[in-house]
Design an enzyme around this catalytic site. Structure first.
Site, PDB file in Angstrom:
ATOM      1  N   ASN A 123      44.437  -0.267  82.284  1.00 55.56           N
ATOM      2  CA  ASN A 123      43.582  -0.948  83.251  1.00 55.56           C
ATOM      3  C   ASN A 123      44.026  -2.396  83.360  1.00 55.56           C
ATOM      4  O   ASN A 123      44.539  -2.974  82.406  1.00 55.56           O
ATOM      5  CB  ASN A 123      42.126  -0.898  82.761  1.00 55.56           C
ATOM      6  CG  ASN A 123      41.168  -1.575  83.720  1.00 55.56           C
ATOM      7  OD1 ASN A 123      41.260  -1.375  84.948  1.00 55.56           O
ATOM      8  ND2 ASN A 123      40.249  -2.379  83.212  1.00 55.56           N
ATOM      9  N   HIS A 136      42.349  -6.120  84.216  1.00 50.56           N
ATOM     10  CA  HIS A 136      41.036  -6.767  84.293  1.00 50.56           C
ATOM     11  C   HIS A 136      41.236  -8.254  84.575  1.00 50.56           C
ATOM     12  O   HIS A 136      42.081  -8.894  83.934  1.00 50.56           O
ATOM     13  CB  HIS A 136      40.275  -6.570  82.975  1.00 50.56           C
ATOM     14  CG  HIS A 136      38.915  -7.179  83.013  1.00 50.56           C
ATOM     15  ND1 HIS A 136      37.846  -6.575  83.664  1.00 50.56           N
ATOM     16  CD2 HIS A 136      38.443  -8.346  82.520  1.00 50.56           C
ATOM     17  CE1 HIS A 136      36.787  -7.350  83.549  1.00 50.56           C
ATOM     18  NE2 HIS A 136      37.121  -8.430  82.869  1.00 50.56           N
ATOM     19  N   SER A 180      44.309  -9.543  82.240  1.00 50.31           N
ATOM     20  CA  SER A 180      44.759  -8.779  81.064  1.00 50.31           C
ATOM     21  C   SER A 180      45.049  -7.349  81.479  1.00 50.31           C
ATOM     22  O   SER A 180      44.319  -6.774  82.294  1.00 50.31           O
ATOM     23  CB  SER A 180      43.663  -8.738  79.995  1.00 50.31           C
ATOM     24  OG  SER A 180      43.214 -10.023  79.657  1.00 50.31           O
ATOM     25  N   ASP A 234      36.145  -2.406  78.919  1.00 47.75           N
ATOM     26  CA  ASP A 234      37.023  -3.585  78.907  1.00 47.75           C
ATOM     27  C   ASP A 234      37.355  -4.032  77.484  1.00 47.75           C
ATOM     28  O   ASP A 234      37.633  -5.211  77.242  1.00 47.75           O
ATOM     29  CB  ASP A 234      36.392  -4.760  79.686  1.00 47.75           C
ATOM     30  CG  ASP A 234      36.194  -4.427  81.163  1.00 47.75           C
ATOM     31  OD1 ASP A 234      36.984  -3.636  81.708  1.00 47.75           O
ATOM     32  OD2 ASP A 234      35.237  -4.956  81.768  1.00 47.75           O
TER      33      ASP A 234
HETATM   34  C1  GAR Z   1      41.652  -6.780  90.748  1.00 42.82           C
HETATM   35  O1  GAR Z   1      41.407  -8.140  90.666  1.00 42.82           O
HETATM   36  C2  GAR Z   1      41.428  -6.109  89.407  1.00 42.82           C
HETATM   37  O2  GAR Z   1      41.812  -6.909  88.325  1.00 42.82           O
HETATM   38  C3  GAR Z   1      39.933  -5.909  89.416  1.00 42.82           C
HETATM   39  O3  GAR Z   1      39.647  -5.497  90.736  1.00 42.82           O
HETATM   40  C4  GAR Z   1      40.588  -6.087  91.621  1.00 42.82           C
HETATM   41  C5  GAR Z   1      41.179  -4.992  92.467  1.00 42.82           C
HETATM   42  O4  GAR Z   1      41.997  -5.538  93.460  1.00 42.82           O
HETATM   43  N1  GAR Z   1      39.534  -4.937  88.465  1.00 42.82           N
HETATM   44  C6  GAR Z   1      38.390  -5.003  87.795  1.00 42.82           C
HETATM   45  O5  GAR Z   1      37.568  -5.892  87.950  1.00 42.82           O
HETATM   46  C7  GAR Z   1      38.170  -3.878  86.796  1.00 42.82           C
HETATM   47  N2  GAR Z   1      37.136  -4.227  85.891  1.00 42.82           N
HETATM   48  P1  GAR Z   1      43.006  -4.634  94.274  1.00 42.82           P
HETATM   49  O6  GAR Z   1      42.180  -3.436  94.795  1.00 42.82           O
HETATM   50  O7  GAR Z   1      43.462  -5.499  95.393  1.00 42.82           O
HETATM   51  O8  GAR Z   1      44.104  -4.212  93.356  1.00 42.82           O
END
Ligand code: GAR
Length: 227
Positions: free
Chosen positions: A115, A117, A144, A153
């Site tokens: 994942n 985060h 991360s 997480d």
């Molecule tokens: C990203 O910033 C990712 O790190 C976050 O969602 C966004 C997705 O963007 N993930 C989380 O918060 C998971 N807990 P994307 O759809 O443009 O890749």
């Protein structure tokens, strides 16, 4: 003497819920020949996720699994597991997949589920990380990549990208700078896994066969990271 064998590309299933910019970065790195991997399928928790378009454009299988059809979280995750298993991926990549996963699902994919985060874990688990980092007066923020365990997480961190918080940052400007770094970070970690340099023994992250003491920082000129 036998010719060295080229590594077979690592098969990925990527899970998204929305925009899919991390998915796009992975696909573009593969397109450029920088990532020895192929995306076998993209699965979304939302049929309308704009990110699915990045896969469709490349004729990659796309599937959507709507939570409304599965009132029980266990049933959803069992169905999701079945869909993923069809593709027999070497790695399942959560790329903005905004669901909490059940222990059974996580155990099934242990060691091949990662994942990204948007914080320097263990700081700011959960949602709304950029606003919370600014509110807490953090000077350093970032992203991360970790192996997923049953703790939300909380799985062992493989690598991080550090991003300074600037005095005039708001959540939007900070999120944009972190996101740009996420794209590089995620591709680098997937490359290490594809090359067999990063793994998980059920307890800790291994890098080149050795337990990792602190998260890798790929663009911090870490000689050990081969950058
Ligand atoms: C990203 O910033 C990712 O790190 C976050 O969602 C966004 C997705 O963007 N993930 C989380 O918060 C998971 N807990 P994307 O759809 O443009 O890749």
């Amino acid at each position: 003497m036998a010719e060295p064998q080229a590594l077979a590309p690592l098969s990925l299933v990527v899970l998204i819920s929305g925009r899919g910019s991390n998915l796009k970065a992975i696909l573009e790195a593969i397109d450029r020949g920088e990532l020895p991997a192929r995306v076998s399928a993209v699965i979304s928790s939302n049929a309308g996720a704009p990110g699915l378009e990045h896969a469709r454009r490349r004729h990659i299988d796309t599937l959507a699994l709507d939570a409304a059809d599965y009132p029980q979280r266990e049933d959803y995750d069992r169905a999701l597991q079945g869909l993923i298993d069809r593709f027999e991926p070497g790695l399942v990549v959560l790329a903005g997949f905004m669901r909490i996963l059940t222990p059974g699902f996580v155990r099934h994919f242990s060691g091949r589920l990662i994942n990204i985060h948007p914080s320097l874990l263990p700081e700011f688990r959960g949602l709304d990380t950029h606003r919370r980092a600014i509110a807490a007066g953090a000077r350093l923020h970032g992203a991360s990549v970790h192996f997923v365990t049953e703790e939300l997480d909380g799985g062992p961190v493989i690598a991080q990208a550090r991003v300074p918080v600037l005095p005039d940052d708001d959540a939007r400007t900070l999120a944009a700078r972190v996101l740009a770094r996420e794209h590089q970070l995620y591709c680098q970690v997937i490359r290490w896994i594809a090359e067999g340099r990063v793994g998980y023994d059920g307890r800790q992250v291994l890098f080149d066969g050795q337990p990792l003491q602190t998260p890798l920082q790929p663009d911090a000129r870490n000689e050990d990271a081969g950058i």
